[in-house]
Structures are given as structure tokens and as C-alpha cells.
Write an enzyme that holds these catalytic residues in place. Structure first.
Site, PDB file in Angstrom:
ATOM      1  CB  SER A 212      -0.432   6.015  -1.124  1.00  0.00           C
ATOM      2  OG  SER A 212       0.218   6.326   0.083  1.00  0.00           O
ATOM      3  CE  LYS A 237      -4.436   8.272   1.960  1.00  0.00           C
ATOM      4  NZ  LYS A 237      -3.134   8.403   2.620  1.00  0.00           N
TER       5      LYS A 237
END
Length: 291
Positions: A212, A237
Site C-alpha cells: 500500500s 496493494k
């Protein structure tokens, strides 16, 4: 929201452009029974000032930093209730203090003139950027010739904090990340708006639990030729998700877009391939930048 509260008083702020193109900051969400909620702030309120300072035109990230402070101290905010409601000034006691996710040290090697500034970022929270700036300056003043930024096992956190940290290493105008989606409001190019704090070489350590916001930082530094990546392919992600509070106090998370690297690679599902799968056995970390 409690874990990643950027304000210290339980607010989630959203930037909304007004008719003149300026930014208004509106309360998108609240921690129920948190400091701001208990003081009378409600979802949809517009934040006007912090400690007497007009915040019109400032980013949500900058204003969140203005709201932060030591636990149990007070901050005075002025809000406008709803779009046509009254303006109210209120004193809010800070009750939440984020712990530093930054751990650093200077490594000096025998028989070598250079020193390594090693920095481990555990997650991206409300104080990550501030504490990283402090660490970088201290290491530079102590003689660090270059930096190792360790993002291994960093699962992300606040995406905006990751974006702001990436900007510390980029030239003005460099692309940090692209955001894409069906909604035009999601389609955006995020660029660095000032020069770099650090110009010395940087190595970023990654593994399959680098995810992320960590992948945004890693790809921004890599694609702008500011760092080499060493380790394993990252997790992958790269979704943009919005959190909406429902009337019963629950919430719903909706995926509205995705992140694309400066080199136009889709992070989600693929991850980022490092330049080196591991440090070559016969080559010291000090020499990796010479390869």
C-alpha cells in the site's frame, strides 16, 4: 479511524473545492465519542480555523498537523455547522497521541570513510513525516553519506503520509503517483511541490509484506531515479478506498480507484519488482550504488 487518526482529536477531513476554486475542509468522518465529537463537531461541518489561524486554502494534511499536539493539551477550532448553519468556536482536548513509527541509527564501518543512515519505517501514521524529517536531519548532521530506507514488513497506513514522505526525496514537479478510476474526482496526478530534503543516494529495502503506502513510496523513489530497490517483490496493494459512516455508527468501505506508478505500472495484484533480489554476497551494502 482511531488507529490512523491524523488530528489527535478524532476527525477525518476532506478537501472540497468551492465555487472560486479554493479548498474548503469538511468533516468527512468522526470517531464516535472522540474529543471532537464530544465537543459538538458533526459530520458535514466545515472547519474554518485552528487556534485562530484561518485554514482556507490549506490541505487536509497540513491542517491535520496543526491540530496535533501533546496528549491532554487543548486546541481551539472554529466550525460552521452544515452549509447554512451557525459558526461555533470550541475548545477540544487532545486525547490521542500517535507513537513514532521511525527508528534510525548511524552505522560507521571500520576502514571506510562513509557512514550509512539507516531508517526503519514501521507504518505511515500521523507523525511519520515529522519524525522522519527529524531523523534525516540528525543523520545528515552526523555525517551520513547515504541512506537505507527499510520498508520491509510495512503494510502501509495513511496513504497521504506516504505521499508526503515520498516528496521529501523528489525534485519539484516529479510525479509521486497517478490515481485512476471511473469517477473524474479520483483521476489525478500527484506531484512533488518543492525540492528534496535529501539529495544523497538512497537504498530502499522491500519484501513481500511491503504494501500500500509503502509501495507508493518505493515506486516514487525508484521511478524518479532517486533510489534502488533491494529485496523481494512487494505485496501489490494499490486500491483507493473511501470509508463512509452509516447512521447506526457502522461504516462501509468502498473501492473507488487504484494507484499507478510514475512509470505507469499498476501496483495492485502485481507489486513492484526490486532492482536486486538480494544484496550480492560478495558486495558490501556500501558498494551497491556503484553497480
Amino acid at each position: 479511524m482511531s488507529k490512523y487518526d491524523m488530528t489527535g482529536i478524532g476527525l477525518n477531513l476532506r478537501e472540497i473545492p468551492d465555487d472560486n476554486g479554493s479548498l474548503r475542509l469538511v468533516v468527512l468522518g468522526l470517531i464516535l465519542d472522540g474529543p471532537a465529537h464530544s465537543a459538538g463537531v458533526r459530520q458535514g461541518d466545515e472547519l474554518l480555523s485552528v487556534n485562530g489561524i484561518d485554514i482556507r486554502g490549506k490541505s487536509a494534511f497540513d491542517v491535520s498537523s496543526m491540530l496535533q499536539g501533546p496528549k491532554e493539551t487543548f486546541v481551539t477550532i472554529k466550525v460552521k455547522h452544515d452549509s447554512c448553519g451557525p459558526v461555533e468556536s470550541m475548545k477540544v482536548q487532545r486525547q490521542m497521541a500517535a507513537r513514532t513509527p521511525i527508528f534510525y541509527r548511524l552505522e560507521k564501518r571500520d576502514n571506510e570513510n562513509s557512514s550509512v543512515g539507516y531508517i526503519h519505517i514501521k507504518e505511515f501514521n500521523a507523525v511519520a513525516k515529522k519524525d522522519l524529517v527529524s531523523a534525516l536531519k540528525r543523520l545528515q548532521n552526523s555525517g551520513a553519506s547515504y541512506f537505507v530506507l527499510d520498508l520491509r514488513d510495512n503494510l502501509g497506513g495513511l496513504v497521504q503520509a506516504g505521499i508526503e514522505i515520498a516528496k521529501l526525496f523528489l525534485n519539484k514537479g516529479d510525479t509521486v503517483i497517478y490515481t485512476t478510476g471511473r469517477d473524474r474526482q479520483v483521476q489525478n496526478t500527484i506531484v512533488a511541490d518543492s525540492g528534496p530534503l535529501v539529495t544523497t543516494p538512497v537504498m530502499v529495502l522491500v519484501n513481500n509484506r511491503t504494501a500500500s503506502a509503502s509501495e507508493i513510496v518505493a515506486s516514487a523513489l525508484h521511478d524518479n531515479c532517486k533510489a534502488v530497490l533491494v529485496g523481494e517483490r512487494t505485496f501489490g496493494k494499490g486500491l483507493i478506498q473511501s470509508v463512509f459512516e452509516l447512521h447506526d455508527g457502522s461504516g462501509i468501505v468502498v473501492t473507488v480507484g487504484k494507484y499507478v506508478t510514475p512509470n505507469h505500472k499498476d501496483i495492485n495484484g502485481d507489486g513492484i519488482e526490486p532492482d536486486y533480489r538480494r544484496l550480492p554476497g560478495a558486495i558490501h551494502v556500501h558498494q551497491i550504488f556503484l553497480l
